[in-house]
Design a protein around this motif. Structure first.
Motif, PDB file in Angstrom:
ATOM      1  N   SER A   1      -3.174 -32.669  26.080  1.00 42.80           N
ATOM      2  CA  SER A   1      -2.723 -31.670  25.367  1.00 42.80           C
ATOM      3  C   SER A   1      -2.425 -30.504  25.391  1.00 42.80           C
ATOM      4  O   SER A   1      -1.947 -29.837  24.954  1.00 42.80           O
ATOM      5  CB  SER A   1      -4.442 -30.694  25.098  1.00 42.80           C
ATOM      6  N   TYR A   2      -1.667 -30.374  26.381  1.00 41.36           N
ATOM      7  CA  TYR A   2      -0.640 -29.901  27.487  1.00 41.36           C
ATOM      8  C   TYR A   2       0.033 -29.826  26.700  1.00 41.36           C
ATOM      9  O   TYR A   2       0.918 -31.020  26.557  1.00 41.36           O
ATOM     10  CB  TYR A   2      -0.509 -29.908  28.959  1.00 41.36           C
ATOM     11  N   GLY A   3       0.854 -28.702  25.794  1.00 39.41           N
ATOM     12  CA  GLY A   3       3.011 -29.399  25.654  1.00 39.41           C
ATOM     13  C   GLY A   3       2.253 -29.612  23.845  1.00 39.41           C
ATOM     14  O   GLY A   3       3.723 -29.839  23.478  1.00 39.41           O
ATOM     15  N   TYR A   4       1.822 -30.072  23.163  1.00 36.86           N
ATOM     16  CA  TYR A   4       1.304 -30.071  22.322  1.00 36.86           C
ATOM     17  C   TYR A   4       1.911 -29.522  21.493  1.00 36.86           C
ATOM     18  O   TYR A   4       2.450 -28.202  21.143  1.00 36.86           O
ATOM     19  CB  TYR A   4      -0.388 -29.766  21.901  1.00 36.86           C
ATOM     20  N   PRO A   5       2.990 -30.256  19.840  1.00 38.77           N
ATOM     21  CA  PRO A   5       2.799 -31.565  20.254  1.00 38.77           C
ATOM     22  C   PRO A   5       3.637 -32.656  20.846  1.00 38.77           C
ATOM     23  O   PRO A   5       3.832 -34.082  20.182  1.00 38.77           O
ATOM     24  CB  PRO A   5       3.396 -31.237  18.017  1.00 38.77           C
ATOM     25  N   ARG A   6       4.319 -31.845  21.588  1.00 38.73           N
ATOM     26  CA  ARG A   6       4.936 -32.504  22.492  1.00 38.73           C
ATOM     27  C   ARG A   6       4.181 -33.334  24.383  1.00 38.73           C
ATOM     28  O   ARG A   6       3.750 -31.906  24.864  1.00 38.73           O
ATOM     29  CB  ARG A   6       6.626 -32.510  23.641  1.00 38.73           C
TER      30      ARG A   6
ATOM     31  N   VAL B   1       6.844 -37.965  28.703  1.00 38.80           N
ATOM     32  CA  VAL B   1       6.111 -37.184  27.492  1.00 38.80           C
ATOM     33  C   VAL B   1       6.789 -37.444  26.371  1.00 38.80           C
ATOM     34  O   VAL B   1       7.821 -38.227  25.954  1.00 38.80           O
ATOM     35  CB  VAL B   1       8.241 -36.246  28.323  1.00 38.80           C
ATOM     36  N   ILE B   2       5.620 -37.713  26.167  1.00 37.25           N
ATOM     37  CA  ILE B   2       6.235 -38.211  24.239  1.00 37.25           C
ATOM     38  C   ILE B   2       5.972 -37.576  23.109  1.00 37.25           C
ATOM     39  O   ILE B   2       4.804 -36.672  23.184  1.00 37.25           O
ATOM     40  CB  ILE B   2       4.684 -39.153  23.830  1.00 37.25           C
ATOM     41  N   ASP B   3       6.251 -37.685  21.931  1.00 36.90           N
ATOM     42  CA  ASP B   3       6.475 -36.762  20.626  1.00 36.90           C
ATOM     43  C   ASP B   3       5.292 -37.116  20.350  1.00 36.90           C
ATOM     44  O   ASP B   3       5.203 -38.974  19.989  1.00 36.90           O
ATOM     45  CB  ASP B   3       7.398 -36.730  19.598  1.00 36.90           C
ATOM     46  N   ILE B   4       4.121 -36.543  19.532  1.00 34.09           N
ATOM     47  CA  ILE B   4       2.841 -36.946  18.570  1.00 34.09           C
ATOM     48  C   ILE B   4       3.227 -37.787  17.714  1.00 34.09           C
ATOM     49  O   ILE B   4       2.471 -38.727  17.056  1.00 34.09           O
ATOM     50  CB  ILE B   4       1.937 -36.023  18.291  1.00 34.09           C
ATOM     51  N   ALA B   5       4.663 -37.496  16.592  1.00 37.07           N
ATOM     52  CA  ALA B   5       4.801 -38.113  15.896  1.00 37.07           C
ATOM     53  C   ALA B   5       4.829 -39.602  15.684  1.00 37.07           C
ATOM     54  O   ALA B   5       6.137 -39.856  15.411  1.00 37.07           O
ATOM     55  CB  ALA B   5       5.399 -37.103  14.385  1.00 37.07           C
TER      56      ALA B   5
ATOM     57  N   PRO C   1      -4.728 -35.973  21.677  1.00 40.38           N
ATOM     58  CA  PRO C   1      -5.377 -36.112  23.319  1.00 40.38           C
ATOM     59  C   PRO C   1      -6.612 -36.551  23.783  1.00 40.38           C
ATOM     60  O   PRO C   1      -7.723 -36.833  22.455  1.00 40.38           O
ATOM     61  CB  PRO C   1      -4.856 -34.687  23.466  1.00 40.38           C
ATOM     62  N   THR C   2      -6.506 -37.239  24.951  1.00 39.83           N
ATOM     63  CA  THR C   2      -7.861 -38.417  24.527  1.00 39.83           C
ATOM     64  C   THR C   2      -9.596 -37.439  24.491  1.00 39.83           C
ATOM     65  O   THR C   2      -9.724 -37.736  24.335  1.00 39.83           O
ATOM     66  CB  THR C   2      -7.886 -39.256  26.509  1.00 39.83           C
ATOM     67  N   GLY C   3      -9.425 -36.134  24.952  1.00 42.57           N
ATOM     68  CA  GLY C   3     -10.565 -35.370  25.089  1.00 42.57           C
ATOM     69  C   GLY C   3     -10.607 -35.117  23.626  1.00 42.57           C
ATOM     70  O   GLY C   3     -11.773 -35.418  23.523  1.00 42.57           O
TER      71      GLY C   3
END
Length: 411
Positions: free
Chosen positions: A64-69, A112-116, A229-231
């Motif tokens: 979740s760190y850095g969301y949305p990347r 590092v991956i953008d969620i979109a 994020p997995t959690g």
């Protein structure tokens, strides 16, 4: 520093020393972290170089760190064969050593991956999505920017994972074994995520696999697909399935007696009280580290459900509620339920799955029935490892049940 000063409450504060320390701050007062010693014993990093080949469970981690990347990637052990147990969450019969041995052998590959990008995946994410479709281990290879470090990761919601390294390249060697239901649901880009989760659950797809699919953005309408994020995914899937079952449970008659269930493992104790009332649920959580004040956190819902997030218990609330809903659905009854969740002092952070699996185990056993609430509470007092008074003082449903009059009380 006083241990109580270190230890707080609430989702972000209520963490064991292991979670906050991660083995490097010596918050427990020990010069050597026993968990890290085990980690190095289970996985000899001298034999791990900047590349790895193994059978992925198939497991994936999305941070979740850095969301949305976000930082995301596959979890790969340096082993070939049936590695599903490493990410199964069916671990109640095992000890801490066995679980840590499995989890610490999973190398966390990080990109590092953008969620979109889940909508139009390419590169590493495309291959990770291909891997996660499988219900069996998938042979995979990865190369890293440098040799994995020795740090291991603990989390309140997720199972721990082993050393990590930045991913340079990733490839899936064999063809994934994809269940027909998974192929159908993930291929339908007009299917909303929540109905898709329920569809897969009804088709007996393992919940762990459903969570993986949800996390890597393989469920939902095309324009809404994203990495989760997995959690967050763990709690979302628990919540979606739980709400779907609860709506069906509300159509059934109530249980006719108070019933007490319990199960204990891995320094956690879960007791469940079912009451002959319409549907309502409360999760109570007590950490023995709070003794002698015995602090109890609580979240609850009445017949119409919750409108907001269960912020006191967070993922533990939804993890404990789901098995109660499953049990009531299986016996075609509804009830009021209180889940008592105890965390003992020798606990190690393993994730909220333990509450889900302990509640399932408890509810799979024959219940002990009682005619009155007072009789049921006397039995609960025997099964809890802490005084019952703080539990009852924190419980909204206990007070409501004590004060509420039933029609039978007037006849």
């Amino acid at each position: 520093m006083d241990r109580q000063a270190i230890f707080g409450y609430g989702e972000t504060k209520k963490e064991s020393l292991c979670v906050r320390c991660r083995g490097f701050m010596a918050l427990c007062g020990r010069r050597v972290c026993p968990i890290l010693v085990k980690a190095k014993t289970y996985l000899d990093l001298k034999n791990i170089r900047d590349s790895i080949a193994g059978s992925a469970p198939p497991a994936v981690f999305v941070g979740s760190y850095g969301y949305p990347r976000v930082i995301a990637g596959p979890l790969i052990p340096p082993l070939i064969g049936d590695t599903m147990v490493m990410d199964s969450e069916k671990w109640l019969g095992l000890g801490f050593d066995d679980i840590l041995r499995y989890r610490f052998q999973l190398i966390r590959s990080k990109s590092v991956i953008d969620i979109a990008s889940a909508r139009e995946p390419s590169g590493v994410l495309e291959k990770v999505q291909e891997m996660v479709l499988s219900d069996r281990p998938v042979d995979a290879e990865a190369t890293f920017e440098k040799k994995p470090d020795s740090r291991v990761a603990f989390s309140m919601r997720e199972a721990p994972a082993g050393p990590s390294a930045e991913l340079k390249s990733f490839s899936v060697i064999d063809n994934p074994s994809v269940p027909a239901a998974v192929d159908r649901v993930t291929s339908d880009t007009d299917y909303k995520a929540a109905p898709a989760v329920l569809d897969l659950f009804k088709c007996n797809i393992d919940q762990r696999q459903i969570t993986r699919l949800f996390s890597v953005g393989l469920l939902g309408e095309k324009n809404s697909r994203r990495l989760v994020p997995t959690g967050w995914s763990i709690t979302a899937v628990d919540d979606i399935i739980g709400r779907g079952l609860i709506e069906k449970v509300k159509c059934y008659p109530t249980v006719d007696k108070y019933q007490v269930f319990s199960a204990e493992a891995l320094a956690n104790n879960v007791c469940v009280l079912l009451m002959p009332t319409p549907w309502m649920f409360e999760g109570l959580e007590l950490w023995h580290i709070s003794a002698p004040n015995w602090h109890v956190d609580s979240d609850y819902e009445l017949y119409d459900g919750r409108k907001d997030y269960a912020s006191s218990l967070a993922g533990a609330y939804y993890a404990a509620r789901l098995p109660v809903a499953e049990h009531l659905y299986s016996i075609r009854r509804q009830a009021g339920a209180i889940a008592f969740m105890e965390v003992l002092n020798d606990w190690i952070p393993l994730g909220v799955w333990r509450f889900r699996e302990l509640a399932k185990e408890a509810l799979s056993r024959p219940p002990q029935p009682f005619d009155t609430l007072e009789e049921a509470l006397k039995e609960l007092e025997k099964r809890l490892r802490s005084p019952i008074r703080p539990w009852l003082e924190a419980s909204r449903l206990y007070r409501l049940t004590k004060e509420q009059k039933l029609l039978s009380d007037f006849f």
